[in-house]
Design a protein around this motif. Sequence first.
Motif, PDB file in Angstrom:
ATOM      1  N   HIS A   1       0.829  -1.208   0.000  1.00  0.00           N
ATOM      2  CA  HIS A   1       0.000   0.000   0.000  1.00  0.00           C
ATOM      3  C   HIS A   1       0.865   1.260   0.000  1.00  0.00           C
ATOM      4  O   HIS A   1       0.555   2.246  -0.674  1.00  0.00           O
ATOM      5  CB  HIS A   1      -0.915  -0.012   1.223  1.00  0.00           C
TER       6      HIS A   1
ATOM      7  N   GLU B   1     -11.098   0.206   2.420  1.00  0.00           N
ATOM      8  CA  GLU B   1      -9.834  -0.308   2.937  1.00  0.00           C
ATOM      9  C   GLU B   1     -10.114  -1.558   3.753  1.00  0.00           C
ATOM     10  O   GLU B   1     -10.636  -1.478   4.874  1.00  0.00           O
ATOM     11  CB  GLU B   1      -9.117   0.727   3.818  1.00  0.00           C
ATOM     12  N   ALA B   2      -9.780  -2.724   3.237  1.00  0.00           N
ATOM     13  CA  ALA B   2      -9.927  -3.975   3.979  1.00  0.00           C
ATOM     14  C   ALA B   2      -8.856  -4.059   5.060  1.00  0.00           C
ATOM     15  O   ALA B   2      -7.662  -3.931   4.766  1.00  0.00           O
ATOM     16  CB  ALA B   2      -9.805  -5.162   3.032  1.00  0.00           C
ATOM     17  N   GLU B   3      -9.284  -4.270   6.312  1.00  0.00           N
ATOM     18  CA  GLU B   3      -8.331  -4.285   7.420  1.00  0.00           C
ATOM     19  C   GLU B   3      -8.660  -5.402   8.414  1.00  0.00           C
ATOM     20  O   GLU B   3      -9.822  -5.727   8.645  1.00  0.00           O
ATOM     21  CB  GLU B   3      -8.342  -2.940   8.150  1.00  0.00           C
TER      22      GLU B   3
ATOM     23  N   ASN C   1     -13.704  -2.555   7.597  1.00  0.00           N
ATOM     24  CA  ASN C   1     -13.557  -1.785   6.363  1.00  0.00           C
ATOM     25  C   ASN C   1     -13.402  -0.320   6.742  1.00  0.00           C
ATOM     26  O   ASN C   1     -14.374   0.347   7.117  1.00  0.00           O
ATOM     27  CB  ASN C   1     -14.777  -1.995   5.458  1.00  0.00           C
TER      28      ASN C   1
ATOM     29  N   VAL D   1      -6.113 -11.521   2.511  1.00  0.00           N
ATOM     30  CA  VAL D   1      -7.011 -10.360   2.540  1.00  0.00           C
ATOM     31  C   VAL D   1      -7.615 -10.196   1.149  1.00  0.00           C
ATOM     32  O   VAL D   1      -6.881 -10.099   0.159  1.00  0.00           O
ATOM     33  CB  VAL D   1      -6.248  -9.077   2.927  1.00  0.00           C
TER      34      VAL D   1
ATOM     35  N   GLN E   1      -8.739  -5.729  -3.895  1.00  0.00           N
ATOM     36  CA  GLN E   1      -7.609  -5.984  -2.997  1.00  0.00           C
ATOM     37  C   GLN E   1      -7.445  -7.490  -2.850  1.00  0.00           C
ATOM     38  O   GLN E   1      -8.410  -8.205  -2.546  1.00  0.00           O
ATOM     39  CB  GLN E   1      -7.843  -5.346  -1.624  1.00  0.00           C
TER      40      GLN E   1
ATOM     41  N   THR F   1      -1.895 -10.316   5.207  1.00  0.00           N
ATOM     42  CA  THR F   1      -1.389  -9.567   6.355  1.00  0.00           C
ATOM     43  C   THR F   1       0.124  -9.740   6.506  1.00  0.00           C
ATOM     44  O   THR F   1       0.751  -9.007   7.275  1.00  0.00           O
ATOM     45  CB  THR F   1      -2.092  -9.994   7.652  1.00  0.00           C
TER      46      THR F   1
ATOM     47  N   THR G   1      -4.285  -1.337   5.723  1.00  0.00           N
ATOM     48  CA  THR G   1      -4.830  -1.977   4.524  1.00  0.00           C
ATOM     49  C   THR G   1      -3.746  -2.219   3.487  1.00  0.00           C
ATOM     50  O   THR G   1      -2.767  -1.475   3.412  1.00  0.00           O
ATOM     51  CB  THR G   1      -5.956  -1.108   3.920  1.00  0.00           C
TER      52      THR G   1
ATOM     53  N   VAL H   1      -6.453  -0.105  -3.066  1.00  0.00           N
ATOM     54  CA  VAL H   1      -7.489   0.879  -2.750  1.00  0.00           C
ATOM     55  C   VAL H   1      -7.773   1.732  -3.978  1.00  0.00           C
ATOM     56  O   VAL H   1      -6.946   1.873  -4.892  1.00  0.00           O
ATOM     57  CB  VAL H   1      -7.078   1.784  -1.565  1.00  0.00           C
TER      58      VAL H   1
END
Length: 304
Positions: A104, A147-149, A177, A225, A235, A239, A269, A273
Amino acid sequence: MSEAYRLATVEQDGAATVVVEREGAAMPLAALLEPGDLDRLGGTPADILPLLADWAHWSAVLRDRIAATSRFGEDTLPAASLAFLPPIALPRKLICIGANYHDHIAEMPIPITPTYPYSFLMPPSTTLRGSGKPVEKPTIAEMMDYEAELAVIIGKRCRDVPKERALNVVAGYANFNDLSARDWIASRPPIGVDWVKHKCFDGFGPMGPYFVPSAFAGDPDAMPVHLSVNGVTKQDSSTAQMVYGVAEIVAHLSSIMTLEPGDVIATGTPAGVGHGRKPPEYLQPGDVVRMEIGNLGELVTPIV
């Protein structure tokens, strides 16, 4: 049947309640509790926070009760039919880590790699949303992003936890998110990014659908992810790309503040994005965002 289970907070008959999910079937937590349990909890819990307040006790109780019950598949509902709420309605703290994935950082591009986990706070009472719940695109923002987190859920009050023991205070994990309005980073004012306008609109914190205990989540620093918009993958990372892993983040934050049971830490993330794409892509009303990390379930967010 595997001993693994997931917890969720759902809406049933107009009230919030906790359910236990295994292999696609969900049953009310209350069905596994005894009168003494309810006394200790102060009644039937409306979310998982009362369990997290004494997680060492309740994780052992749930493990034993679930292993002993034969009712899964009989007195259960299909998980797909549930109306999800955030697993925790009102965590004391919702802390987000920024610029924490190597891929990112490369796509944005961010000029430097942070020398420690860079963090900011979001207001949980107005930002959190359950899976399936719509989020309104702000009228004053044109650059709404996803943003996938991985969200880390604290299960033990702690301060100054060394990295080597930091995972011991983590109760479990959930999808998060971290929706963003990029309008206020596209042209930065002299004093820097306005993180409130960037991150804190109502509904900008979809979370869930499940809370997965640490024992069943796997290695938090090696989870796939995935996020899609309208069925198109945006995405697709891991991780393992994190600059600072979960233990380092927890240790760092606990050196600043006391972490409490139920505190939520969103860990950053990966690449993909909308703001980092060429040309940029932003969310619009009618879009549906779906994200999934490891075995945490699918978090669905319609944009309206």
